[in-house]
Design a protein around this motif. Structure first.
Motif, PDB file in Angstrom:
ATOM      1  N   ASP A 160     -84.639  18.204   8.067  1.00  0.00           N
ATOM      2  CA  ASP A 160     -83.359  18.661   8.393  1.00  0.00           C
ATOM      3  C   ASP A 160     -83.224  20.082   8.698  1.00  0.00           C
ATOM      4  N   LEU A 161     -83.763  21.124   7.870  1.00  0.00           N
ATOM      5  CA  LEU A 161     -83.742  22.380   8.148  1.00  0.00           C
ATOM      6  C   LEU A 161     -84.765  22.620   9.150  1.00  0.00           C
ATOM      7  N   GLY A 162     -86.142  22.035   9.223  1.00  0.00           N
ATOM      8  CA  GLY A 162     -87.013  22.384  10.361  1.00  0.00           C
ATOM      9  C   GLY A 162     -86.548  22.049  11.952  1.00  0.00           C
ATOM     10  N   LEU A 163     -85.937  20.850  11.950  1.00  0.00           N
ATOM     11  CA  LEU A 163     -85.569  20.338  13.158  1.00  0.00           C
ATOM     12  C   LEU A 163     -84.195  21.260  13.451  1.00  0.00           C
ATOM     13  N   LEU A 164     -83.417  21.493  12.594  1.00  0.00           N
ATOM     14  CA  LEU A 164     -82.175  22.413  12.929  1.00  0.00           C
ATOM     15  C   LEU A 164     -82.808  23.710  13.482  1.00  0.00           C
ATOM     16  N   LEU A 165     -83.730  24.544  12.906  1.00  0.00           N
ATOM     17  CA  LEU A 165     -84.194  25.679  13.430  1.00  0.00           C
ATOM     18  C   LEU A 165     -85.070  25.586  14.762  1.00  0.00           C
ATOM     19  N   ILE A 166     -85.924  24.303  14.787  1.00  0.00           N
ATOM     20  CA  ILE A 166     -86.376  24.100  16.200  1.00  0.00           C
ATOM     21  C   ILE A 166     -85.340  23.834  17.305  1.00  0.00           C
ATOM     22  N   GLU A 167     -84.229  23.230  17.055  1.00  0.00           N
ATOM     23  CA  GLU A 167     -83.298  23.244  18.024  1.00  0.00           C
ATOM     24  C   GLU A 167     -82.638  24.576  18.222  1.00  0.00           C
ATOM     25  N   ARG A 168     -82.429  25.276  17.082  1.00  0.00           N
ATOM     26  CA  ARG A 168     -82.021  26.663  17.657  1.00  0.00           C
ATOM     27  C   ARG A 168     -82.765  27.548  18.213  1.00  0.00           C
ATOM     28  N   TYR A 169     -83.956  27.370  18.316  1.00  0.00           N
ATOM     29  CA  TYR A 169     -84.852  28.325  19.190  1.00  0.00           C
ATOM     30  C   TYR A 169     -85.278  27.688  20.635  1.00  0.00           C
ATOM     31  N   CYS A 170     -85.498  26.427  20.452  1.00  0.00           N
ATOM     32  CA  CYS A 170     -86.143  25.660  21.633  1.00  0.00           C
ATOM     33  C   CYS A 170     -85.250  24.632  22.226  1.00  0.00           C
ATOM     34  N   GLY A 171     -83.945  24.311  21.951  1.00  0.00           N
ATOM     35  CA  GLY A 171     -82.986  23.264  22.175  1.00  0.00           C
ATOM     36  C   GLY A 171     -83.186  22.025  21.509  1.00  0.00           C
ATOM     37  N   ARG A 172     -82.232  20.978  22.023  1.00  0.00           N
ATOM     38  CA  ARG A 172     -82.028  19.876  21.273  1.00  0.00           C
ATOM     39  C   ARG A 172     -83.219  18.903  21.821  1.00  0.00           C
ATOM     40  N   SER A 216     -74.076  13.280  18.731  1.00  0.00           N
ATOM     41  CA  SER A 216     -73.383  14.161  17.519  1.00  0.00           C
ATOM     42  C   SER A 216     -74.170  15.421  17.750  1.00  0.00           C
ATOM     43  N   TYR A 217     -73.239  16.505  17.639  1.00  0.00           N
ATOM     44  CA  TYR A 217     -73.765  17.987  17.496  1.00  0.00           C
ATOM     45  C   TYR A 217     -73.228  18.617  16.339  1.00  0.00           C
ATOM     46  N   THR A 218     -72.978  17.730  15.338  1.00  0.00           N
ATOM     47  CA  THR A 218     -72.507  18.462  14.226  1.00  0.00           C
ATOM     48  C   THR A 218     -73.602  19.048  13.308  1.00  0.00           C
ATOM     49  N   ASN A 219     -73.438  20.390  12.957  1.00  0.00           N
ATOM     50  CA  ASN A 219     -74.369  21.022  11.908  1.00  0.00           C
ATOM     51  C   ASN A 219     -74.301  20.369  10.738  1.00  0.00           C
ATOM     52  N   VAL A 220     -75.572  19.944  10.339  1.00  0.00           N
ATOM     53  CA  VAL A 220     -75.809  19.245   9.155  1.00  0.00           C
ATOM     54  C   VAL A 220     -74.974  19.869   7.712  1.00  0.00           C
ATOM     55  N   GLU A 231     -68.890  24.100  14.974  1.00  0.00           N
ATOM     56  CA  GLU A 231     -70.385  24.073  14.997  1.00  0.00           C
ATOM     57  C   GLU A 231     -70.856  23.714  16.230  1.00  0.00           C
ATOM     58  N   GLN A 232     -70.266  23.017  16.972  1.00  0.00           N
ATOM     59  CA  GLN A 232     -70.700  22.708  18.380  1.00  0.00           C
ATOM     60  C   GLN A 232     -70.634  23.955  19.377  1.00  0.00           C
ATOM     61  N   ALA A 233     -69.565  24.684  19.231  1.00  0.00           N
ATOM     62  CA  ALA A 233     -69.298  26.252  19.925  1.00  0.00           C
ATOM     63  C   ALA A 233     -70.580  27.033  19.582  1.00  0.00           C
ATOM     64  N   LYS A 234     -70.799  26.997  18.158  1.00  0.00           N
ATOM     65  CA  LYS A 234     -71.859  27.945  17.886  1.00  0.00           C
ATOM     66  C   LYS A 234     -73.429  27.600  18.496  1.00  0.00           C
ATOM     67  N   ARG A 235     -73.652  26.353  18.493  1.00  0.00           N
ATOM     68  CA  ARG A 235     -74.876  25.756  18.924  1.00  0.00           C
ATOM     69  C   ARG A 235     -74.721  26.059  20.384  1.00  0.00           C
ATOM     70  N   LEU A 236     -73.698  25.875  21.474  1.00  0.00           N
ATOM     71  CA  LEU A 236     -73.793  26.288  22.810  1.00  0.00           C
ATOM     72  C   LEU A 236     -73.902  27.870  22.870  1.00  0.00           C
ATOM     73  N   LEU A 237     -73.282  28.611  22.197  1.00  0.00           N
ATOM     74  CA  LEU A 237     -73.511  30.035  22.102  1.00  0.00           C
ATOM     75  C   LEU A 237     -74.714  30.444  21.841  1.00  0.00           C
ATOM     76  N   GLU A 238     -75.412  29.777  20.926  1.00  0.00           N
ATOM     77  CA  GLU A 238     -76.767  30.296  20.263  1.00  0.00           C
ATOM     78  C   GLU A 238     -77.848  29.780  21.569  1.00  0.00           C
ATOM     79  N   SER A 239     -77.441  28.751  22.135  1.00  0.00           N
ATOM     80  CA  SER A 239     -78.442  28.416  23.224  1.00  0.00           C
ATOM     81  C   SER A 239     -78.286  29.024  24.580  1.00  0.00           C
ATOM     82  N   GLY A 240     -77.276  29.480  24.863  1.00  0.00           N
ATOM     83  CA  GLY A 240     -76.609  30.170  25.978  1.00  0.00           C
ATOM     84  C   GLY A 240     -76.332  29.040  27.113  1.00  0.00           C
ATOM     85  N   ASP A 241     -75.939  28.000  26.854  1.00  0.00           N
ATOM     86  CA  ASP A 241     -75.598  26.977  27.757  1.00  0.00           C
ATOM     87  C   ASP A 241     -74.204  26.934  28.361  1.00  0.00           C
TER      88      ASP A 241
END
Length: 332
Positions: free
Chosen positions: A179-191, A212-216, A280-290
């Protein structure tokens, strides 16, 4: 040739490390942008440059007696995008004592812009270095009592699979590493890339389906199927108006009962869970720049940007703009 520079990942190697996690982390990140592309006969584009670093660059004796060769000396690492601390496989106190010279390097790299992530008992390294003081963290449930005794300044959330406090991530034991690995890969490379990795590695992500975009970090283990049903509905519909009384009616109980059962299972009321999912979804969007700051509130189900900004700052201590400036990951 890829049109981007791979992210630099450093995995900390030390005597007594759990060999399966050390090798697993190396494989998980090294094959991102590789395995899926090979399956589809596409151009291989590695997304991460992964190296194992030990003190002095010496070989690493894992807890299973396997010897692994380090790629570099941690003393020579001046910057990286991600620093991973694997699981301690031998006696925790013994490993911490014998590897105390690693702590200044953790502290040094923590002062850079690097993300730092630990798995299972690897959190003891971060806590020993003082990097988890006044922050939330998690570790294997079997070590929770010792962790709380040794590091009372840390807000240990042992029931959570993965925690995030700023740029520091922690995963519990076992499969939470994935879960951690996938979360970090998504953080850097996208879903999309994270999903590719999950599929090629046959990893059952605990974050649910594509909607479901909820942070684990919001998921706590419990056995109440009614609460799980409501959680899944919220996670799939966070961008729409959601009223607690309608959630209660959906599962044929009163709002008061729903509040009580939510508090018991996830330590939140339903309205707080809705807000947390949206944040959490807002954080993901902001992190990805989308998303632009102006349209952010609408993307996560709020009509009023000012009220959403207040909620966001209350949860993160940063405005959306400040959060984006600090944590955005631009994938070129």
């Amino acid at each position: 040739m890829p049109n981007y520079k791979p992210f630099k990942v450093i995995i900390l190697g030390f005597d007594g490390v759990l060999g399966s996690v050390l090798a697993g982390a190396l494989d998980l990140f090294s094959f991102t942008g590789v395995s899926w592309q090979r399956f589809l006969d596409e151009t291989v584009e590695p997304r991460f440059n992964v190296q194992i670093a030990s003190l002095g660059g010496v070989d690493i004796r894992c807890s299973n007696r396997l010897l692994m060769q380090a790629h570099c000396d941690i003393q020579d690492v001046t910057a990286c995008d991600l620093l991973l601390i694997p699981t301690i496989g031998d006696s925790i106190d013994k490993v911490l004592r014998q590897n105390s010279e690693l702590l200044p390097h953790l502290q040094r790299l923590a002062k850079t812009k690097a993300d730092i992530a630990s798995n299972c008992s690897g959190a003891f390294f971060l806590a020993k270095a003082g990097l988890l003081d006044d922050k939330i963290a998690t570790t294997h449930w079997g070590y929770a009592s010792k962790f709380k005794t040794d590091f009372p300044l840390v807000d240990l959330q042992e029931n959570q699979f993965v925690t995030q406090s700023g740029n520091i991530f922690c995963a519990a034991g076992g499969s939470a590493f994935y879960d951690l690995g996938l979360l970090l890969i998504e953080r850097y490379c996208g879903r999309e890339i994270s999903t590719q990795v999950a599929r090629t590695q046959i990893i059952d992500s605990k974050r649910g389906n594509q909607n479901s975009y909820t942070n684990v970090t919001l998921h706590k283990p419990h056995s109440d199927p009614l609460v799980k049903q409501v959680q899944e509905f919220i996670e799939a519909n966070f961008h729409r108006p959601i009223q607690v009384n309608r959630l209660a009616a959906m599962v044929n109980i009163t709002p008061r009962t729903l509040n009580r059962r939510f508090q018991s299972c996830v330590a939140m009321r339903p309205i707080e869970y809705i807000q947390a999912v949206r944040i959490e979804q807002a954080k993901r969007l902001l992190e990805s720049g989308d998303v632009t700051i102006k349209s952010l509130a609408d993307h996560v189900g709020y009509d009023d940007i000012s009220s959403f900004t207040r909620l966001f700052k209350r949860a993160t201590e940063l405005t959306p703009k400040e959060y984006q400036d600090k944590f955005s990951r631009l994938v070129i």
